[in-house]
Design an enzyme around this catalytic site. Sequence first.
Site, PDB file in Angstrom:
ATOM      1  N   HIS A 129       0.843  -1.200   0.000  1.00  0.00           N
ATOM      2  CA  HIS A 129       0.000   0.000   0.000  1.00  0.00           C
ATOM      3  C   HIS A 129       0.879   1.250   0.000  1.00  0.00           C
ATOM      4  O   HIS A 129       1.950   1.281   0.602  1.00  0.00           O
ATOM      5  CB  HIS A 129      -0.914   0.005   1.225  1.00  0.00           C
ATOM      6  CG  HIS A 129      -1.994   1.029   1.150  1.00  0.00           C
ATOM      7  ND1 HIS A 129      -1.778   2.358   1.444  1.00  0.00           N
ATOM      8  CD2 HIS A 129      -3.304   0.945   0.772  1.00  0.00           C
ATOM      9  CE1 HIS A 129      -2.905   3.035   1.272  1.00  0.00           C
ATOM     10  NE2 HIS A 129      -3.843   2.196   0.867  1.00  0.00           N
ATOM     11  N   GLU A 201      -3.537   2.412  -7.163  1.00  0.00           N
ATOM     12  CA  GLU A 201      -3.822   3.686  -6.492  1.00  0.00           C
ATOM     13  C   GLU A 201      -3.291   4.815  -7.368  1.00  0.00           C
ATOM     14  O   GLU A 201      -2.099   5.082  -7.383  1.00  0.00           O
ATOM     15  CB  GLU A 201      -3.146   3.723  -5.131  1.00  0.00           C
ATOM     16  CG  GLU A 201      -3.557   2.615  -4.179  1.00  0.00           C
ATOM     17  CD  GLU A 201      -2.741   2.662  -2.890  1.00  0.00           C
ATOM     18  OE1 GLU A 201      -3.232   3.259  -1.928  1.00  0.00           O
ATOM     19  OE2 GLU A 201      -1.631   2.128  -2.885  1.00  0.00           O
TER      20      GLU A 201
END
Length: 207
Positions: A129, A201
């Site tokens: 992430h 993302e």
Amino acid sequence: MKFISASLLVGTAAAFSPSIHCPHQTLSSTQLNARKPFISGNWKLNPQTKEEALTLGNEIAAAITEDSPDVDVALFVPYVFIESTMGVVGDKLSVGAEGVCPELKGAYTGAISTSMLKSIGVQWALAGHSERRVIYGETDDYINAQCRKLIEQGMSVMLCIGESLTEFEQDLAASVCAVQLKKGLKGISAEEMSRVAIAYEPGQCLV
């Protein structure tokens, strides 16, 4: 697994579908889009109490009905809320961890291993992430170790990739994501890819 409104899933990752080149064919976007959708939400450092986690989990599960489209749904929640959330969502969706340590045991204060997660029924975990990469300095090699350990333990991983806002503005998104994919998936076979999901993302969203 069923569909739920993305507004109820606290996360920003979107599905990433790069061109896939096979020895004898190139898969079209239509073929890629025919794959079963997978909607996930990352709770990050939320909510603040167990009671709030139970309420949120229950509301999300309640929104999944027999009339919902057939898609896979997963929630990635803080470690301390995993078992409680599992209890309220039942079999309507999967509950995963927001991260994992690639080591199974030893002097790693604050770490959570794949075996610990697996022992309470967790099958999914995030790796790579953007916040873990930027704030905690997790490298591509470390992220690859996380992915490989999850696969080795018979679990599944959602590998997160994405460029920074600066890289996006410099038109480097494709090259940055390609490197993160190559390094993150190093050592994972084609057969093992059935237990890997990729989340993208976008850099323009990281503001």
